[in-house]
Design an enzyme around this catalytic site. Structure first.
Site, PDB file in Angstrom:
ATOM      1  N   HIS A 125       0.844  -1.206   0.000  1.00 50.84           N
ATOM      2  CA  HIS A 125       0.000   0.000   0.000  1.00 50.84           C
ATOM      3  C   HIS A 125       0.872   1.247   0.000  1.00 50.84           C
ATOM      4  O   HIS A 125       1.858   1.312   0.733  1.00 50.84           O
ATOM      5  CB  HIS A 125      -0.876   0.063   1.259  1.00 50.84           C
ATOM      6  CG  HIS A 125      -1.819  -1.087   1.373  1.00 50.84           C
ATOM      7  ND1 HIS A 125      -1.442  -2.303   1.874  1.00 50.84           N
ATOM      8  CD2 HIS A 125      -3.123  -1.205   1.031  1.00 50.84           C
ATOM      9  CE1 HIS A 125      -2.474  -3.133   1.842  1.00 50.84           C
ATOM     10  NE2 HIS A 125      -3.509  -2.487   1.330  1.00 50.84           N
ATOM     11  N   LYS A 149      -1.469  -7.997  -4.188  1.00 51.99           N
ATOM     12  CA  LYS A 149      -2.380  -6.841  -4.102  1.00 51.99           C
ATOM     13  C   LYS A 149      -1.520  -5.576  -4.067  1.00 51.99           C
ATOM     14  O   LYS A 149      -0.645  -5.441  -3.208  1.00 51.99           O
ATOM     15  CB  LYS A 149      -3.240  -6.927  -2.841  1.00 51.99           C
ATOM     16  CG  LYS A 149      -4.135  -5.722  -2.639  1.00 51.99           C
ATOM     17  CD  LYS A 149      -4.830  -5.801  -1.284  1.00 51.99           C
ATOM     18  CE  LYS A 149      -5.558  -4.507  -0.962  1.00 51.99           C
ATOM     19  NZ  LYS A 149      -5.909  -4.397   0.445  1.00 51.99           N
ATOM     20  N   LYS A 303     -15.680  21.692 -20.348  1.00 53.01           N
ATOM     21  CA  LYS A 303     -16.634  21.807 -21.460  1.00 53.01           C
ATOM     22  C   LYS A 303     -16.092  22.597 -22.647  1.00 53.01           C
ATOM     23  O   LYS A 303     -16.503  22.359 -23.781  1.00 53.01           O
ATOM     24  CB  LYS A 303     -17.945  22.440 -20.971  1.00 53.01           C
ATOM     25  CG  LYS A 303     -18.819  21.470 -20.188  1.00 53.01           C
ATOM     26  CD  LYS A 303     -20.155  22.096 -19.842  1.00 53.01           C
ATOM     27  CE  LYS A 303     -20.988  21.137 -19.012  1.00 53.01           C
ATOM     28  NZ  LYS A 303     -22.281  21.666 -18.635  1.00 53.01           N
ATOM     29  N   ASP A 339     -27.028  20.262 -23.353  1.00 46.66           N
ATOM     30  CA  ASP A 339     -27.530  21.112 -22.260  1.00 46.66           C
ATOM     31  C   ASP A 339     -28.650  22.038 -22.748  1.00 46.66           C
ATOM     32  O   ASP A 339     -29.637  22.259 -22.026  1.00 46.66           O
ATOM     33  CB  ASP A 339     -26.394  21.976 -21.686  1.00 46.66           C
ATOM     34  CG  ASP A 339     -25.548  21.208 -20.677  1.00 46.66           C
ATOM     35  OD1 ASP A 339     -26.056  20.218 -20.114  1.00 46.66           O
ATOM     36  OD2 ASP A 339     -24.380  21.590 -20.471  1.00 46.66           O
TER      37      ASP A 339
HETATM   38  P1  NAP Z   1     -19.702  27.912 -14.153  1.00 49.41           P
HETATM   39  O1  NAP Z   1     -19.293  27.821 -15.580  1.00 49.41           O
HETATM   40  O2  NAP Z   1     -18.658  27.897 -13.108  1.00 49.41           O
HETATM   41  O3  NAP Z   1     -20.580  29.246 -14.009  1.00 49.41           O
HETATM   42  C1  NAP Z   1     -21.113  29.677 -12.791  1.00 49.41           C
HETATM   43  C2  NAP Z   1     -21.688  31.069 -12.931  1.00 49.41           C
HETATM   44  O4  NAP Z   1     -22.246  31.404 -11.677  1.00 49.41           O
HETATM   45  C3  NAP Z   1     -20.645  32.134 -13.265  1.00 49.41           C
HETATM   46  O5  NAP Z   1     -21.252  33.156 -13.993  1.00 49.41           O
HETATM   47  C4  NAP Z   1     -20.249  32.640 -11.879  1.00 49.41           C
HETATM   48  O6  NAP Z   1     -19.782  33.963 -11.873  1.00 49.41           O
HETATM   49  C5  NAP Z   1     -21.598  32.590 -11.176  1.00 49.41           C
HETATM   50  N1  NAP Z   1     -21.444  32.466  -9.742  1.00 49.41           N
HETATM   51  C6  NAP Z   1     -20.744  31.531  -9.069  1.00 49.41           C
HETATM   52  N2  NAP Z   1     -20.855  31.722  -7.767  1.00 49.41           N
HETATM   53  C7  NAP Z   1     -21.630  32.816  -7.591  1.00 49.41           C
HETATM   54  C8  NAP Z   1     -22.082  33.532  -6.460  1.00 49.41           C
HETATM   55  N3  NAP Z   1     -21.775  33.154  -5.225  1.00 49.41           N
HETATM   56  N4  NAP Z   1     -22.857  34.621  -6.661  1.00 49.41           N
HETATM   57  C9  NAP Z   1     -23.178  35.016  -7.901  1.00 49.41           C
HETATM   58  N5  NAP Z   1     -22.763  34.398  -9.019  1.00 49.41           N
HETATM   59  C10 NAP Z   1     -22.012  33.299  -8.853  1.00 49.41           C
HETATM   60  O7  NAP Z   1     -20.688  26.722 -13.768  1.00 49.41           O
HETATM   61  P2  NAP Z   1     -21.842  26.098 -14.695  1.00 49.41           P
HETATM   62  O8  NAP Z   1     -21.336  24.920 -15.413  1.00 49.41           O
HETATM   63  O9  NAP Z   1     -22.452  27.182 -15.472  1.00 49.41           O
HETATM   64  O10 NAP Z   1     -22.845  25.538 -13.583  1.00 49.41           O
HETATM   65  C11 NAP Z   1     -23.557  26.431 -12.768  1.00 49.41           C
HETATM   66  C12 NAP Z   1     -24.631  25.687 -11.976  1.00 49.41           C
HETATM   67  O11 NAP Z   1     -25.561  25.084 -12.844  1.00 49.41           O
HETATM   68  C13 NAP Z   1     -24.078  24.583 -11.093  1.00 49.41           C
HETATM   69  O12 NAP Z   1     -24.762  24.593  -9.863  1.00 49.41           O
HETATM   70  C14 NAP Z   1     -24.417  23.334 -11.860  1.00 49.41           C
HETATM   71  O13 NAP Z   1     -24.605  22.207 -11.026  1.00 49.41           O
HETATM   72  C15 NAP Z   1     -25.717  23.718 -12.527  1.00 49.41           C
HETATM   73  N6  NAP Z   1     -25.935  22.947 -13.758  1.00 49.41           N
HETATM   74  C16 NAP Z   1     -27.032  22.159 -13.798  1.00 49.41           C
HETATM   75  C17 NAP Z   1     -27.286  21.426 -14.931  1.00 49.41           C
HETATM   76  C18 NAP Z   1     -28.490  20.552 -14.969  1.00 49.41           C
HETATM   77  O14 NAP Z   1     -28.568  19.675 -15.837  1.00 49.41           O
HETATM   78  N7  NAP Z   1     -29.452  20.765 -14.104  1.00 49.41           N
HETATM   79  C19 NAP Z   1     -26.430  21.496 -16.037  1.00 49.41           C
HETATM   80  C20 NAP Z   1     -25.324  22.325 -15.964  1.00 49.41           C
HETATM   81  C21 NAP Z   1     -25.085  23.055 -14.812  1.00 49.41           C
HETATM   82  P3  NAP Z   1     -18.250  34.302 -12.174  1.00 49.41           P
HETATM   83  O15 NAP Z   1     -18.047  34.061 -13.642  1.00 49.41           O
HETATM   84  O16 NAP Z   1     -18.126  35.707 -11.778  1.00 49.41           O
HETATM   85  O17 NAP Z   1     -17.436  33.359 -11.341  1.00 49.41           O
END
Ligand code: NAP
Length: 513
Positions: A125, A149, A303, A339
């Site tokens: 390990h 192992k 992405k 998406d």
């Molecule tokens: P990302 O590329 O990191 O973008 C996040 C965005 O939110 C950025 O604009 C960021 O601003 C802003 N942000 C982060 N923290 C913040 C805060 N405390 N206050 C205000 N704005 C804030 O992430 P993403 O891929 O877009 O994902 C974002 C969310 O969507 C996640 O929770 C993810 O789980 C969800 N999501 C869900 C699905 C689904 O299928 N349901 C699919 C994709 C994503 P800055 O640029 O200034 O940092």
């Protein structure tokens, strides 16, 4: 189907607790490893009587382990204590297998009573890294062991290549090996190992009972990943991201593969250095191991970075500027984005026509790009609220949408007025478990006048924003609807089959609850 075994590791302080864990493990294990180093007192007479009784009813085999602290065990053990344990007369009555650490002289057991275990595992390990001399290590261990192992800690996925090569070599030399790449980045070795000839894979009794980093529960190994049904021809898919430990995707996609009875599996692929992963594990010209990868689901932060590795990108993904789905055909990588489709479908289903609908999109990250693209395609009038206006300016220009500032603090945010909009969409992690716990981009008061609230966050299932919407009696959609809809599209791309949406949703819901 393969010949591998699932070994459930049990670790308890008292005899009663141990017996109850063994009973539980019997349901799924071929082998149960008793970590004797977890017990407070290994001399206790009652302990051996109870294990003896329990072992008689178990159809599989018991494996004894007594690991010292410095090799990942739970107890500070001197050499004398270790020798005394392995000379305990009753150990041979209860355990068919023994795991001896690499430094333990196997002759001590022989000299005591001759060979009494069916098989001896010699184990190595390293809980901090993958050492360089793995080949020599294996060579040495195999001199005195029936089974080798090797368990080493990985920090990125390509660290596990060395472990996988050991498996291939052992197979060619007809040796039995249990190769384990510990940590989230090595989880895939625990799932695919049996299909490629590993003697055994270790599993935990359940979440919270892991005895090593990255261990998967026996239930998940059997029911979600179908580890014993896989073989070398199994099509391998996986979630590519920097933190795969919280992903729902394995539960959703494996449910779809199971439904269609496909010889396919979906595994976590925790990747930090994407370029290295693609070069050393994916591209046919440069890869060092063969895993039969057929596709990936791509998530944060890869992405956009994945695009340069693609041989083809479809029009929607190109327009969005992000790829969340890769299909691999004859070694070529095809990129898509599901998406946008996954986001818009539940919205159209609940709201209907979006022409000229006024929509506030909070956040301007990767997910927002897909949402805004889809909304613009539907003729909606979009305003993006971002905390960093400078950074988000080009995004707003690219998609021809309005841009407004989202205040950074909770207090300031509560003054933002959304009453002019029809729909509010949250694309930030605010409210997400582990990232924005308990936070909401808007309170009930600010939502008044809206017709719908859509939160992309799906962990927890009921998000703080959804609770605020409930307070103002505004209809809402949670992130799970999008997650499932985009996964359904991914399944269509990968398999060409209509995905079982109901079953996929149920699998995700069970997990979330
Ligand atoms: P990302 O590329 O990191 O973008 C996040 C965005 O939110 C950025 O604009 C960021 O601003 C802003 N942000 C982060 N923290 C913040 C805060 N405390 N206050 C205000 N704005 C804030 O992430 P993403 O891929 O877009 O994902 C974002 C969310 O969507 C996640 O929770 C993810 O789980 C969800 N999501 C869900 C699905 C689904 O299928 N349901 C699919 C994709 C994503 P800055 O640029 O200034 O940092």
């Amino acid at each position: 189907m393969n010949n591998g075994k699932i070994c459930v590791s049990v670790c308890a302080e008292t005899a009663d607790e141990l017996i109850s864990q063994i009973k539980h493990a019997e349901e799924s294990a071929d082998v149960i490893e008793i970590r004797f180093d977890c017990l407070k007192d290994v001399e206790e007479e009652n302990l051996w009587t109870l294990i003896g009784k329990t072992s008689k009813s178990f159809k599989g085999k018991l494996l004894a382990t007594y690991r010292p602290l410095e090799q990942g065990g739970k107890k500070n053990l001197s050499q004398t204590e270790r020798e005394k344990f392995w000379k305990h007369a009753r150990i041979f009555e209860v355990a068919a297998l023994a795991d001896l650490e690499q430094d333990f002289d196997i002759e001590i057991i022989y000299s005591f009573r001759g060979r009494m275990f069916e098989r001896i595992i010699k184990s190595f390990h390293d809980f901090s890294k993958v050492p360089e001399n793995l080949d020599n290590l294996c060579e040495n261990l195999s001199k005195t062991a029936d089974i080798i192992k090797i368990a080493v800690q990985t920090s990125d996925i390509t660290d596990s290549i060395a472990i996988w090569k050991l498996l291939e070599k052992a197979k060619a030399e007809n040796k039995k090996i249990i190769p384990i790449a510990m940590g989230e980045s090595g989880k895939w070795t625990r799932i695919l190992g049996l299909a490629h000839g590993a003697f055994m894979t270790y599993a935990s009794l359940g979440s919270g009972n892991e005895t090593a980093p990255g261990q998967i529960s026996a239930k998940d190994l059997i029911e979600v990943y179908r580890a014993k049904e896989l073989d070398e021809n199994t099509n391998v898919y996986g979630i590519l991201g920097s933190n795969t430990s919280v992903s729902m995707s394995p539960y959703i996609h494996n449910e779809a593969f199971k439904f269609h009875k496909l010889n396919s599996v979906f595994v976590p692929l925790q990747v930090h250095n994407l370029d290295e992963f693609i070069k050393r594990m994916v591209k046919p010209e440069t890869r060092e191991i063969e895993l039969n990868f057929k596709g990936f689901s791509v998530t944060i932060p890869h992405k956009q970075a994945i695009i340069k590795h693609l041989d083809f990108i479809d029009e929607t993904a190109k327009a969005i500027g992000a790829v969340n789905t890769v299909k691999i055909v004859d070694g070529k990588l095809y990129g898509y984005n599901t998406d946008a489709q996954g986001f818009i479908e539940p919205l159209l289903n609940s709201y209907g026509d979006l022409q000229r609908t006024k929509i506030a999109v909070i956040g301007a990250g990767g997910a927002a790009r897909a949402c805004v693209y889809a909304l613009r395609q539907q003729g909606a009038k979009v305003t993006v609220f971002a905390r960093d206006l400078e950074k988000s300016k080009s995004f707003a220009e690219e998609f021809a949408v309005d841009l407004q500032e989202l205040p950074k603090t909770k207090n300031q945010r509560s003054k933002t007025d959304f009453s002019d909009f029809d729909i509010l969409v949250n694309t930030t992690p605010l409210g997400m478990k582990g990232k924005g716990d308990g936070e909401t981009p808007a309170a009930a008061e600010q939502l008044k006048g809206l017709h719908l609230v859509y939160d992309l966050v799906y962990i927890p299932f009921q998000t703080p924003l959804m609770t605020e919407a409930d307070k103002s009696e505004i209809p809402k959609i949670g992130g799970l609807a999008m997650l499932i809809a985009q996964a359904v599209e991914q399944q269509k791309i990968w398999t060409g089959l209509a995905a079982p949406m109901k079953e996929m949703s149920r699998a995700a819901l069970e997990r979330l609850r």
